[in-house]
Write an enzyme that holds these catalytic residues in place. Structure first.
Site, PDB file in Angstrom:
ATOM      1  N   CYS A 130       0.838  -1.207   0.000  1.00  0.00           N
ATOM      2  CA  CYS A 130       0.000   0.000   0.000  1.00  0.00           C
ATOM      3  C   CYS A 130       0.874   1.258   0.000  1.00  0.00           C
ATOM      4  O   CYS A 130       2.034   1.237  -0.433  1.00  0.00           O
ATOM      5  CB  CYS A 130      -0.989  -0.018   1.176  1.00  0.00           C
ATOM      6  SG  CYS A 130      -2.373   1.142   0.934  1.00  0.00           S
ATOM      7  N   ASP A 199      -3.911   1.443   9.794  1.00  0.00           N
ATOM      8  CA  ASP A 199      -5.091   2.309   9.913  1.00  0.00           C
ATOM      9  C   ASP A 199      -5.590   2.329  11.339  1.00  0.00           C
ATOM     10  O   ASP A 199      -6.116   3.334  11.807  1.00  0.00           O
ATOM     11  CB  ASP A 199      -6.179   1.837   8.953  1.00  0.00           C
ATOM     12  CG  ASP A 199      -5.771   2.150   7.529  1.00  0.00           C
ATOM     13  OD1 ASP A 199      -5.011   1.345   6.951  1.00  0.00           O
ATOM     14  OD2 ASP A 199      -6.158   3.208   7.015  1.00  0.00           O
TER      15      ASP A 199
HETATM   16  C1  RUB Z   1      -4.187   3.146   3.337  1.00  0.00           C
HETATM   17  C2  RUB Z   1      -3.415   2.199   4.218  1.00  0.00           C
HETATM   18  C3  RUB Z   1      -2.151   2.728   4.851  1.00  0.00           C
HETATM   19  C4  RUB Z   1      -2.487   3.303   6.231  1.00  0.00           C
HETATM   20  C5  RUB Z   1      -1.334   4.073   6.840  1.00  0.00           C
HETATM   21  O1  RUB Z   1      -5.439   2.639   2.933  1.00  0.00           O
HETATM   22  O2  RUB Z   1      -3.812   1.085   4.471  1.00  0.00           O
HETATM   23  O3  RUB Z   1      -1.219   1.713   5.027  1.00  0.00           O
HETATM   24  O4  RUB Z   1      -3.598   4.186   6.131  1.00  0.00           O
HETATM   25  O5  RUB Z   1      -1.045   5.243   6.093  1.00  0.00           O
HETATM   26  P1  RUB Z   1      -6.354   3.497   1.944  1.00  0.00           P
HETATM   27  P2  RUB Z   1      -0.318   6.487   6.784  1.00  0.00           P
HETATM   28  O6  RUB Z   1      -5.558   3.758   0.718  1.00  0.00           O
HETATM   29  O7  RUB Z   1      -7.549   2.641   1.699  1.00  0.00           O
HETATM   30  O8  RUB Z   1      -6.717   4.788   2.670  1.00  0.00           O
HETATM   31  O9  RUB Z   1       0.942   5.964   7.364  1.00  0.00           O
HETATM   32  O10 RUB Z   1      -0.072   7.479   5.682  1.00  0.00           O
HETATM   33  O11 RUB Z   1      -1.231   6.998   7.845  1.00  0.00           O
END
Ligand code: RUB
Length: 316
Positions: A130, A199
């Site tokens: 991701c 998340d």
């Molecule tokens: C995004 C996702 C990321 C976390 C952490 O999912 O799973 O790994 O949100 O991101 P989506 P961060 O694309 O469905 O929003 O470290 O930037 O908070």
């Protein structure tokens, strides 16, 4: 009751729901900034009307996506600091709280980056899943320390957030190899670490992150590749302290197959869960701005920071 919302609140809510604004930390910052706009732009003839309109804005933002706890945590942070006897004083307390919140978010990510970078050695190859700004902060900090890092980036179907990760790592001077998700186990042979974001983190140390993280973690363990989660403490899910589970968002099937393909295949079920839970035993470390923790001990930090739950500040 009908409360007026600043256009920016509706637009931000729409952008979060459609994933134009996405990723847990970015969603938190976007939601907090929408609250500041609401405070600045809404005329209220009484302090109570102002408070009610702020709560309504928070509820609208809250309802966009269910899984990233950074969103309600951000709303809670701001609304709990809303204070004053006049509309102007209330307005000022909200905009100050938002400024403080966003500054803290940035600082936490920087601090976390340095903690995570300590786990990476010169010459290491990191596999990502991701797009996580917390995870990228670790690699960027390692590069700033003069370490040479390479990355194997999973494309992350169906939304291909791996493309964003690939571009940002390339800009940071990291050589990137993009692979399809199904190739992950094969390429674990070449990886020294798996690095993901989160998340939400549950009280038992379970890591809720983009769908596919748990399978990747099991494969990494089988291959003996350490896996870490980079997650600032805004990702800790306070309600899991009292036994609540984290809601896993399911998204529309058109992210998986387009309408024409769907018509060709005919009547089949399509499911599209956006996140999964990696059990703590498959995660080696959770890296936060307060240091790194084995997943099983994250509950101590959670109790320290959130204590006992209180009523939601956006309730009517
Ligand atoms: C995004 C996702 C990321 C976390 C952490 O999912 O799973 O790994 O949100 O991101 P989506 P961060 O694309 O469905 O929003 O470290 O930037 O908070």
């Amino acid at each position: 009751t009908d409360h007026r919302l600043a256009p920016d609140v509706e637009e931000t809510a729409e952008a979060i729901a459609s994933m134009e604004i996405r990723g847990a930390a970015t969603i938190a910052a976007g939601a907090a900034e929408a609250l500041a706009t609401q405070a600045r732009e809404i005329d209220a003839d009484s302090p109570e009307a102002f408070r009610a309109s702020m709560r309504a804005a928070a509820r609208t933002l809250r309802e966009t996506r269910p899984t990233a706890v950074s969103l309600p945590n951000a709303l809670r942070y701001v609304l709990r600091r809303m204070d004053g006897r006049s509309v102007d004083a209330l307005r000022g307390s909200v905009t100050d709280a938002v400024e403080e919140f966003v500054a803290q978010l940035d600082r936490a990510q920087e601090d976390l980056g340095r903690v995570g970078a300590n786990r990476l050695a010169d010459g290491d190859t990191v596999m990502t899943h991701c797009h996580s700004t917390d995870a990228l902060a670790c690699i960027e900090a390692a590069v700033e320390q003069g370490k040479e890092i390479e990355a194997i980036v999973k494309e992350t179907r169906p939304r291909n957030q791996g493309h964003i990760t690939a571009e940002q790592l390339r800009e940071a001077g990291v050589p990137v190899t993009l692979i399809v998700d199904s190739a992950a186990r094969r390429y674990l042979n070449e990886a020294d670490h798996v690095l993901v974001g989160a998340d939400s983190i549950a009280a038992d140390g379970g890591v809720i992150n983009k769908i596919g993280t748990s399978g990747l973690a099991v494969n990494a363990r089988e291959r003996g590749v350490p896996i870490m989660t980079a997650a600032q403490t805004i990702k800790l899910h306070p309600e899991t302290l009292t036994g609540h589970t984290v809601e896993i968002e399911t998204r529309a099937e058109d992210e998986v197959i387009d309408r024409k393909t769907r018509e060709g295949i005919g009547e089949i079920a399509v499911e599209n869960p956006a996140f999964d839970v990696t059990p703590p035993r498959y995660m080696d470390a959770i890296v936060t701005e307060h240091g790194q923790f084995p997943p099983e001990s994250i509950v101590t930090l959670m109790r320290e920071l959130f204590g006992e739950g209180a009523a939601e500040p956006w309730a009517e």
